[in-house]
Every structure is written in structure tokens, then in C-alpha cells.
Design a protein around this motif. Structure first.
Motif, PDB file in Angstrom:
ATOM      1  N   LYS A  70       9.764  12.767  -0.034  1.00 47.95           N
ATOM      2  CA  LYS A  70       9.228  13.398   1.178  1.00 47.95           C
ATOM      3  C   LYS A  70       8.616  12.378   2.133  1.00 47.95           C
ATOM      4  O   LYS A  70       7.806  12.721   2.973  1.00 47.95           O
ATOM      5  CB  LYS A  70       8.228  14.502   0.818  1.00 47.95           C
ATOM      6  CG  LYS A  70       7.061  14.046  -0.015  1.00 47.95           C
ATOM      7  CD  LYS A  70       6.060  15.172  -0.255  1.00 47.95           C
ATOM      8  CE  LYS A  70       5.252  15.534   0.975  1.00 47.95           C
ATOM      9  NZ  LYS A  70       3.987  16.214   0.651  1.00 47.95           N
ATOM     10  N   CYS A  71       9.015  11.124   1.991  1.00 47.62           N
ATOM     11  CA  CYS A  71       8.424  10.091   2.837  1.00 47.62           C
ATOM     12  C   CYS A  71       8.777  10.306   4.301  1.00 47.62           C
ATOM     13  O   CYS A  71       9.941  10.516   4.642  1.00 47.62           O
ATOM     14  CB  CYS A  71       8.895   8.713   2.393  1.00 47.62           C
ATOM     15  SG  CYS A  71       8.173   7.403   3.408  1.00 47.62           S
ATOM     16  N   GLY A  72       7.779  10.232   5.157  1.00 48.37           N
ATOM     17  CA  GLY A  72       8.015  10.383   6.587  1.00 48.37           C
ATOM     18  C   GLY A  72       8.599   9.137   7.217  1.00 48.37           C
ATOM     19  O   GLY A  72       9.050   9.157   8.359  1.00 48.37           O
ATOM     20  N   ASN A  73       8.573   8.032   6.494  1.00 47.12           N
ATOM     21  CA  ASN A  73       9.049   6.763   7.050  1.00 47.12           C
ATOM     22  C   ASN A  73      10.341   6.293   6.404  1.00 47.12           C
ATOM     23  O   ASN A  73      10.659   5.110   6.456  1.00 47.12           O
ATOM     24  CB  ASN A  73       7.989   5.670   6.862  1.00 47.12           C
ATOM     25  CG  ASN A  73       6.796   5.907   7.739  1.00 47.12           C
ATOM     26  OD1 ASN A  73       6.931   6.276   8.899  1.00 47.12           O
ATOM     27  ND2 ASN A  73       5.611   5.724   7.188  1.00 47.12           N
ATOM     28  N   LEU A  84       0.834  -1.205   0.000  1.00 49.70           N
ATOM     29  CA  LEU A  84       0.000   0.000   0.000  1.00 49.70           C
ATOM     30  C   LEU A  84       0.869   1.255   0.000  1.00 49.70           C
ATOM     31  O   LEU A  84       0.579   2.238  -0.681  1.00 49.70           O
ATOM     32  CB  LEU A  84      -0.920  -0.001   1.227  1.00 49.70           C
ATOM     33  CG  LEU A  84      -1.915  -1.163   1.328  1.00 49.70           C
ATOM     34  CD1 LEU A  84      -2.649  -1.107   2.670  1.00 49.70           C
ATOM     35  CD2 LEU A  84      -2.929  -1.130   0.187  1.00 49.70           C
ATOM     36  N   HIS A  85       1.933   1.204   0.786  1.00 51.56           N
ATOM     37  CA  HIS A  85       2.819   2.356   0.906  1.00 51.56           C
ATOM     38  C   HIS A  85       3.459   2.682  -0.456  1.00 51.56           C
ATOM     39  O   HIS A  85       3.495   3.844  -0.878  1.00 51.56           O
ATOM     40  CB  HIS A  85       3.894   2.026   1.956  1.00 51.56           C
ATOM     41  CG  HIS A  85       4.765   3.174   2.358  1.00 51.56           C
ATOM     42  ND1 HIS A  85       5.965   3.011   2.992  1.00 51.56           N
ATOM     43  CD2 HIS A  85       4.619   4.507   2.211  1.00 51.56           C
ATOM     44  CE1 HIS A  85       6.517   4.185   3.216  1.00 51.56           C
ATOM     45  NE2 HIS A  85       5.720   5.120   2.750  1.00 51.56           N
ATOM     46  N   ALA A  86       3.909   1.649  -1.139  1.00 49.85           N
ATOM     47  CA  ALA A  86       4.526   1.863  -2.457  1.00 49.85           C
ATOM     48  C   ALA A  86       3.498   2.397  -3.455  1.00 49.85           C
ATOM     49  O   ALA A  86       3.782   3.299  -4.248  1.00 49.85           O
ATOM     50  CB  ALA A  86       5.135   0.554  -2.959  1.00 49.85           C
ATOM     51  N   GLU A 118       0.872   4.129  -2.720  1.00 52.48           N
ATOM     52  CA  GLU A 118       0.566   5.510  -2.317  1.00 52.48           C
ATOM     53  C   GLU A 118       1.619   6.478  -2.875  1.00 52.48           C
ATOM     54  O   GLU A 118       1.286   7.503  -3.467  1.00 52.48           O
ATOM     55  CB  GLU A 118       0.538   5.581  -0.781  1.00 52.48           C
ATOM     56  CG  GLU A 118       0.424   6.994  -0.219  1.00 52.48           C
ATOM     57  CD  GLU A 118       1.260   7.165   1.053  1.00 52.48           C
ATOM     58  OE1 GLU A 118       1.313   6.234   1.870  1.00 52.48           O
ATOM     59  OE2 GLU A 118       1.869   8.240   1.205  1.00 52.48           O
ATOM     60  N   HIS A 119       2.886   6.149  -2.680  1.00 45.35           N
ATOM     61  CA  HIS A 119       3.940   7.040  -3.183  1.00 45.35           C
ATOM     62  C   HIS A 119       3.805   7.278  -4.686  1.00 45.35           C
ATOM     63  O   HIS A 119       3.855   8.407  -5.155  1.00 45.35           O
ATOM     64  CB  HIS A 119       5.319   6.414  -2.925  1.00 45.35           C
ATOM     65  CG  HIS A 119       5.806   6.596  -1.525  1.00 45.35           C
ATOM     66  ND1 HIS A 119       7.027   6.139  -1.123  1.00 45.35           N
ATOM     67  CD2 HIS A 119       5.242   7.180  -0.448  1.00 45.35           C
ATOM     68  CE1 HIS A 119       7.208   6.440   0.155  1.00 45.35           C
ATOM     69  NE2 HIS A 119       6.140   7.064   0.589  1.00 45.35           N
ATOM     70  N   ALA A 120       3.644   6.180  -5.423  1.00 45.10           N
ATOM     71  CA  ALA A 120       3.595   6.326  -6.879  1.00 45.10           C
ATOM     72  C   ALA A 120       2.329   7.084  -7.294  1.00 45.10           C
ATOM     73  O   ALA A 120       2.359   7.899  -8.217  1.00 45.10           O
ATOM     74  CB  ALA A 120       3.654   4.963  -7.547  1.00 45.10           C
TER      75      ALA A 120
END
Ligand SMILES: [Zn+2]
Ligand SMILES: [Zn+2]
Length: 809
Positions: A783-786, A697-699, A701-703
């Protein structure tokens, strides 16, 4: 990354020396057309490396213009004036838009750079001024410089009785009254309309009463929150005109974009007809899309990655060769071929890196040849700019690396090649930059060099997104309550609001008025809603979300500018490198209590990237699509975010130097979000293991954030995101993408409206990136916070496949 340095500039060295000398000698004489043909040049450029970096070559053919006769209503005096200025006849699109406007239809002309959009509004506006000696025209430009340009153009026509004049913050007080009383063609900007003209409408009543046309130039720049404010300033203008009995025709000029009629309609609140067929002539361009090669995983990392590591470290080190290095090589190679080349680079520091590296490579090949490459920095004096133009024209200078500061005032014609280092963000800017290439009747070369970014990756693999019909739309959201309420307050000061006005200001106006009444700002009387205070509300069209933060140079006390409160934590934290008009500053201290940031001029060779942590809760659902195991939603959310650290990265290579902690308070944001949910069963069925769901999901979301600028003119910094394997409000695996502006700016709404196309492009960008496990060109985010962890590239594709299989188109 040091492992490849030695090969970086081998190409120029590899070029036979006699070629360099003969081509440079030829260009000193500045005979046109001495360089190789664009197709040959491109063949040589792409043959240097082992792998072919070119993903697509588009031959944009030369186009003969389609002229149209002068409209019969255009008076002979006006035609003669244009003819004296070299306009023999209008092009088809100019005549079509002019005819519609003259008939009284609101019209937007959305055609390419340099297609002569100004004639489309000058023709009906000036014809009306000549036919009716009382009529007036109001022209709005986003910048004072553009208004000044237009003033020169209209003044040069020397038409009797038009008396064009600029009315902006720089206009001397002594001239203002004369302009209000006597000018019939007033050029200004939305800020002046908002702060000066509308509040002073009594003094402008003569002008407004006779207003025949409102011209809105470069209307695509009115987007997001700023665009939403301008939309209401225009409604306030229409309201004042209506009070005086005038109903002006709106003529808008826009860069090419998706659905310009809808965007112009939202901006003005009126039905607008679009003219989009560009009938102006243009030279042919060979346009190449260039993807720098992936570098092998970093072998020079100071700490070796243990073999049992999860692979995340390897992923983080797999990057493409930097677009700056690639552009520097290309610049050196084209200059070596005697080709006059302009390289567009986003930052001033980047432009210097490109110029320096190209110079070094050329000097290695032929000592002294490097002198023919320069970097262009903004802020040059007029004489210096003319000198630069002259040097390029005569061939003393062959290569120039520049930021788009060049747009401001340097007139370069006759370039043979343009290199664009990184997608400039919009198709309008891309074509504006590419349009610098080509002298009359000659083919030119344009090369877009992709940066490490999902959108760049997508574009070099999807040329139809660049060369096909435009899809990126200018979005704004006039219903944003954070914009609507203050604008209604301004309107109420200008004249009490009536029930009829609520329809003019549109959706949400009644609620906003009720809130203003409840807050004691408006009082309801039988004749309408009245502003209760003595002083006017302070509303900044360009600011939002809290008081703006002043950027002050500590050594001089000079105010450089302001940054809205919402962005200040990201852009002005202690240690941040802040760019202002192309000049670099370092922030020494951000004082939130005083609302100011103290900075000093310095150009370090790194950039800074703030990171935040985010929490999100759903407030309400505005609209949704129930697609079996998948749900797609649009609604209001509360976002709490805190900027917690920042990374420093080398500009030339993108290499991370270090991550430093920050101590800033959390901020709350009520905004609009689009989100999708998937059932855990559908994910399991698609082969996503439960442990991999967060990374998938994170990947995705970024894309998805990276690709949204394809659908709407926004920057990925305008938007935020959050993904989670289980969200308490949706009770499902969820990906949120939200507008980074209080009340929303239209981006999430556009994403929701084009969800299938948007997520299809996202899926393709990830799948088509040649990396193995994810890189900044696909699923990593600056700009990822993680810290880009966890990320699973293959599972992101599976997630998006599930969504796309269920979502209706
Ligand atoms: Zn990748
Ligand atoms: Zn992230």
C-alpha cells in the motif's frame, strides 16, 4: 515469471505412476490411515525442489486431557444433563474458570480452539439459574450465527425453567415481549444490546434486576474501534444493572492471546482473572513452516532494465514464488499420496486458482485424478455442504481449497493434512485452521506457506512466535474521544449522567461531557447531565469517521453492505475489486456526495491496491522515552491523506499489470501515533550516508507496519505510516506509525508499550529475508504511496540497530 511456469507442476508428474494409482485406490475404500505418516509425507514434499523450503518443523505432541471433578455446587440435574450430552467430566481449565465465576470473580478463559470454553460459563450460569428460580443470564456473541449455535447447545440440555432464547434483529416482534418477560437465558449481540435492549431498559428492568451473569463469547473479536464502542456498551449495561441493584459477574471466553486479563479488563472496566492453561486433549500435529523460494530477477520483463539503472527495478522484480502456486503444488502432491487435504486460501479467487492448478497437475499425472480436488466457495446450500462433507469422508474427494468461509457450517473431521496459504492474521485463526487436521489418535500434518509479507517472513524464521507464549494482544482504546462522546450521549439518553458515572466511563469522560455540553447536546442540572434532544443520537458500533458508504449492485439495486467512510476511498474507488462474503465485485462508480458505490458482480483475475499520499503534523505528545540519540514518542497527530492511484495485480502471480490514476479528495484524520527519531550523527556513525537516510527510514517504516500485527491484533490496513529525513515538528529523521482510525484504536499505543520487542522483530524480519536488496517479504509494502521508492534494506537494519542499541527494553 513465465520462465518458471514449465517447472511448476513437475513434482506430481515426477511421482512414480504406480504410487499414485495404489494410493488413490486405497483411499477410495476410505480405510482410515492409508496415507503416509505425517513425517514421511513431509519428507517427500520437501525433497522436490533444489532448496529445502522448510524453515522449521514443530512436533506438537498429542496431549491427554486433564479432567477435573464436577464442582460440588453443580446440581445433580445439571451434571446429568451434561452427561447425557456426552460430557463425562469438565477439563481442569473449565472447572477452574467455572469455580472462579461461581465465587463471584470476573473471569476470562483464554484457551485453544475446541477446548470447550462454553462449559466454563454454562456451568456457573446454569447452576445459578437452577438454584435461584429468579436469576437471569445475558449471553453476547459477535455474530447471530454463534448465538444461534449456543442457543442449540443450551436448549439441548433441556433444563426446566431456563427458557433460553435468542433476541436479535431477526426475532419476530410477536416473540420479543415473551422473551423479555419469561426467558432467563437471553442470547444476543452487542449491536442489539446497544440499539435495542439498553434504550428499552424500562421494558427489560425485570430481567436486568435479576441479572446474575453476563457471558461475552469470542471476546477477542472486540478490538480496535469496534471493541472500544463495545467496551462502553458494557459500561452502559453495568450502569443500568446498578440502577436496578444488580451487579452481574462477567465471564469471558477468548482465543489464546497475549495478556487476556488486561484486554478483558479494558473491555469490561472490571478486574478480570485469566485462566489460560488448556487441559483439553488434542491429537498430535507435525507443523511445518514453509517459505517459497526466491525467484531469479525477472528475465521476461517487457522492457529491459538499462545497466545504469539504480537497481530499483531489479529489486521490484525480485519476488518469491507465489504462495498460491506453492500451495497448489503441495495440494497436488498430498492428494497424489492419497492424503485427505484441506488448503486454506485467503480469497475465493485464490482458492479457485489453487484448486485449478492442483487439478491440472494431477490430471497431467493420471488423467481423471484431478476430479478429486475441488474449490469450496461460501454460500452453498446446506444439502450441498453435506454432500461435500460426504465426498470428503468417503474419499471421493481428497483435496479441497477453501477460504475460511468453511468455518461457517461445514463439519469436516478426519483430515490428514491442512495447508495454510499465508498467515491468516492472528494466532487464533492459525490454530483454528490447523486444528482441522487430525482424526482421533492419529498424527496430522499442517503446513503454513509464507506469503510475500514481512510478518509471514518473520514467522517462518521465528517459530517461537507461533509455538511459544503468545504476544499478540487484543487492543482497544475506550478513551478514544470519537467513541467516548457518542457513547456518553447514548448513556445520557438512557439516564442522566452523574459525577459517579464519569468514573465508570473512565479516562477522558469529563472532557467529553464538557464538550457535549458546549455543543448543546447535554444540559447540566443539579441532578446530572441531561440529553437535550428529542431523538436519540445515531451511533454505529462498527462505523467510524464519516457517514458509511453503501455498496449497491447496479443491476438489481440490492444493498450488499456498507463500508465506513474512512476505508471507502481505499476499497471502493472506481475500478476497485471489492470482495463481499467471498464474492467478487468491480466498482463502476463511487459517488461520495450520495455516499454510495455502484458495483457489478465480476471475477477478474486481478486484485486492486489503492495508493495514497500522506502528510502528518504532531498535535501533542502524550508520553515519550528520551534515549540519547533516539527518541520514542506516543501522541496525537493530524494526518492528511489522499488516495491518488491504484495498481492492478494478477492474483495468481502477484505481477503488477498497471497503475491507474484516481481523482479523490484529500481526507483529514486526527489520530494516535507512535514515532521514533534519530539524531543525524547517530545515523552517520552507523554508516548510513545522508543520501540513503530517506530509503533507510522508509524501509524500516514499511517493515515496522508489517510486523505490528505480531504485537496487537490488527491488520496492516488498520495502520498507516510516514517517514522523513527531516520532519518540521520533530526536527529530526523520523518514522511515524499511526492508527488509521479517528481518535486511535489502541494499535499505536500497544506499539509504543512494546517498542523494543516490536522493532527487534522488525529488524530480524528484514535481516533474515534472503533477498539482496529488499522484496515484498521484508521492506516493500503493497500500500505504499510512493511506489516503494526509495527503499534501502541494509540501511533499514542499521537504523533499527541504532534504535535498539539505545532504547531500554
Ligand atoms: Zn526481502
Ligand atoms: Zn511507502
Amino acid at each position: 515469471m513465465q520462465g518458471v511456469t514449465s517447472n511448476d507442476f513437475s513434482s506430481a508428474r515426477g511421482t512414480p505412476r504406480h504410487d499414485l494409482e495404489s494410493s488413490s485406490a486405497a483411499t477410495v475404500s476410505a480405510a482410515p490411515g492409508t496415507g503416509p505418516a505425517p513425517a514421511d509425507l513431509l519428507r517427500r514434499l520437501r525433497a522436490r525442489g533444489a532448496a529445502d523450503p522448510v524453515t522449521h518443523v514443530e512436533r506438537v505432541p498429542a496431549r491427554a486431557g486433564v479432567p477435573a471433578p464436577w464442582p460440588s455446587w453443580a446440581p445433580a440435574e445439571l451434571r446429568a444433563a451434561f452427561t447425557r450430552r456426552g460430557v463425562v467430566a469438565p477439563w481442569q481449565h473449565q472447572a477452574e474458570a467455572a469455580n472462579l465465576a461461581y465465587e463471584g470473580q470476573h473471569v476470562v478463559v483464554a484457551t485453544g480452539t475446541a477446548s470447550g470454553k462454553s462449559l466454563a460459563y454454562q456451568l456457573p450460569a446454569l447452576a445459578t439459574l437452577l438454584a435461584d428460580p429468579r436469576a437471569t443470564v445475558l449471553y453476547l456473541a459477535p455474530t447471530k450465527a454463534l448465538a444461534a449455535d449456543q442457543l442449540r447447545a443450551v436448549s439441548a440440555l433441556e433444563l426446566e425453567g431456563v427458557r433460553p432464547a435468542c433476541y436479535d434483529g431477526d426475532t419476530p416482534r410477536t416473540e420479543r415481549e415473551w422473551i423479555r418477560r419469561h426467558s432467563r437465558f437471553v442470547l444476543t449481540n452487542p449491536d442489539m444490546l446497544h440499539h435495542g435492549i439498553l434504550p428499552g431498559h424500562a421494558q427489560w428492568s425485570g430481567f436486568l434486576r435479576r441479572l446474575a451473569y453476563v457471558v461475552i463469547d469470542e471476546c477477542h473479536t472486540y478490538r480496535g474501534v469496534f471493541g472500544s464502542h463495545v467496551a462502553h456498551v458494557l459500561r452502559r449495561l453495568r450502569r443500568q444493572c446498578a440502577r436496578f441493584g444488580a451487579t452481574p459477574v462477567f465471564v469471558l471466553a477468548s482465543a489464546t492471546s497475549g495478556d487476556p486479563a488486561t484486554a478483558a479488563g479494558r473491555l469490561t472496566g472490571l478486574p478480570v482473572t485469566a485462566v489460560t492453561e488448556d487441559a483439553s486433549p488434542r491429537g498430535g500435529v507435525t507443523f511445518a513452516l514453509w517459505e517459497p523460494p526466491l525467484l531469479p530477477p525477472d528475465s521476461s520483463a517487457s522492457t529491459p532494465v538499462p545497466p545504469q539503472a539504480t537497481g530499483e527495478h531489479d529489486e521490484l522484480h525480485q519476488v518469491r514464488r507465489s504462495a498460491l502456486r506453492e500451495t497448489a503444488d503441495l495440494l497436488a502432491d498430498t492428494v497424489a499420496e492419497g492424503v485427505r487435504t484441506l488448503a486454506f486460501v485467503r480469497s475465493r479467487k485464490g482458492a479457485e486458482v489453487v484448486a485449478t492448478n492442483a487439478r491440472r497437475a494431477l490430471d497431467d499425472a493420471v488423467p481423471g485424478l484431478g476430479d478429486r480436488v475441488a474449490a469450496y466457495r461460501g454460500g452453498y446450500l446446506r444439502e450441498e455442504r453435506r454432500e461435500l462433507e460426504r465426498a470428503l469422508l468417503h474419499g471421493d474427494l481428497l483435496g479441497l481449497a477453501s477460504t475460511n468461509a468453511l468455518e461457517l457450517g461445514v463439519d469436516l473431521v478426519g483430515l490428514d493434512a491442512v495447508l495454510i496459504c499465508g498467515y491468516p492474521g492472528t494466532r487464533a485463526s492459525l490454530w483454528q485452521q490447523a486444528g482441522r487436521a487430525g482424526r482421533s489418535g492419529q498424527e496430522a500434518l499442517a503446513v503454513l506457506v509464507a506469503r510475500d509479507d514481512p510478518l509471514d517472513t518473520y514467522l517462518v524464521h521465528h517459530p517461537e512466535a507461533i509455538f511459544g507464549a503468545p504476544v499478540e494482544a487484543t487492543v482497544l482504546d475506550p478513551a478514544n474521544p470519537y467513541v467516548l462522546a457518542p457513547q456518553l450521549a447514548c448513556a445520557a439518553v438512557e439516564a442522566p449522567l452523574t459525577p459517579a458515572d464519569l468514573a465508570l466511563f473512565g479516562e477522558g469522560a469529563k472532557e467529553a461531557v464538557d464538550e457535549l455540553v458546549a455543543a448543546g447536546a447535554l444540559r447540566q442540572r443539579p441532578t446530572g447531565w441531561y440529553w437535550r434532544h428529542r431523538e436519540r443520537p445515531e451511533v454505529d458500533l462498527r462505523g467510524e469517521g464519516g457517514a458509511p458508504v453503501a455498496v449497491v449492485e447496479s443491476s438489481t439495486g440490492r444493498l450488499l453492505g456498507t463500508v465506513d467512510g474512512g476505508s471507502s476511498h481505499f476499497l471502493l474507488h472506481s475500478g476497485a475489486v471489492y470482495l463481499h462474503q467471498g464474492v467478487s465485485y468491480v466498482v463502476d462508480h463511487l459517488d461520495l456526495a450520495d455516499g454510495c458505490a455502484l458495483v457489478r458482480a465480476e471475477e477478474p483475475d486481478w486484485s486492486t491496491h489503492a495508493r495514497d499520499v500522506t502528510d502528518l503534523s504532531v498535535v501533542s505528545v502524550r508520553s515519550y522515552v528520551d534515549a540519547g540519540p533516539v527518541g520514542m514518542f506516543l501522541g496525537e497527530v493530524d494526518v492528511t491523506s489522499q488516495v491518488v492511484s491504484y495498481q492492478r495485480r494478477r492474483i495468481a502471480t502477484g505481477e503488477v499489470i498497471d497503475t491507474r490514476p484516481l481523482d479523490l479528495p484529500a481526507r483529514e484524520l486526527r489520530t494516535v501515533a507512535v514515532w521514533f527519531t534519530l539524531s543525524p550523527q547517530s545515523l552517520a556513525l552507523a554508516g548510513v550516508q545522508p543520501a540513503d537516510v530517506p530509503g533507510a527510514l522508509h524501509a524500516a517504516e514499511h517493515a515496522a507496519i508489517g510486523l505490528l500485527p505480531l504485537m496487537a491484533t490488527c491488520d496492516r490496513w488498520d495502520i498507516g505510516g510516514l517517514s522523513t529525513a527531516l520532519h518540521p515538528d520533530t526536527e529530526a529523521p523520523t518514522v511515524f506509525v499511526y492508527d488509521g482510525h479517528p481518535g486511535g484504536a489502541g494499535f499505536a499505543e500497544r506499539a509504543y508499550g512494546t517498542a523494543a520487542a516490536w522493532l527487534r522483530a522488525t529488524r530480524d524480519a528484514i535481516a533474515e529475508c534472503g533477498c539482496e536488496a529488499g522484496c515484498p517479504s521484508c521492506v516493500q509494502s503493497p500500500k505504499c504511496g510512493n511506489g516503494n521508492n526509495p527503499l534501502s534494506k541494509p540501511d533499514a537494519i542499521r537504523v533499527l540497530d541504532v534504535v535498539l542499541a539505545n532504547l531500554p527494553d
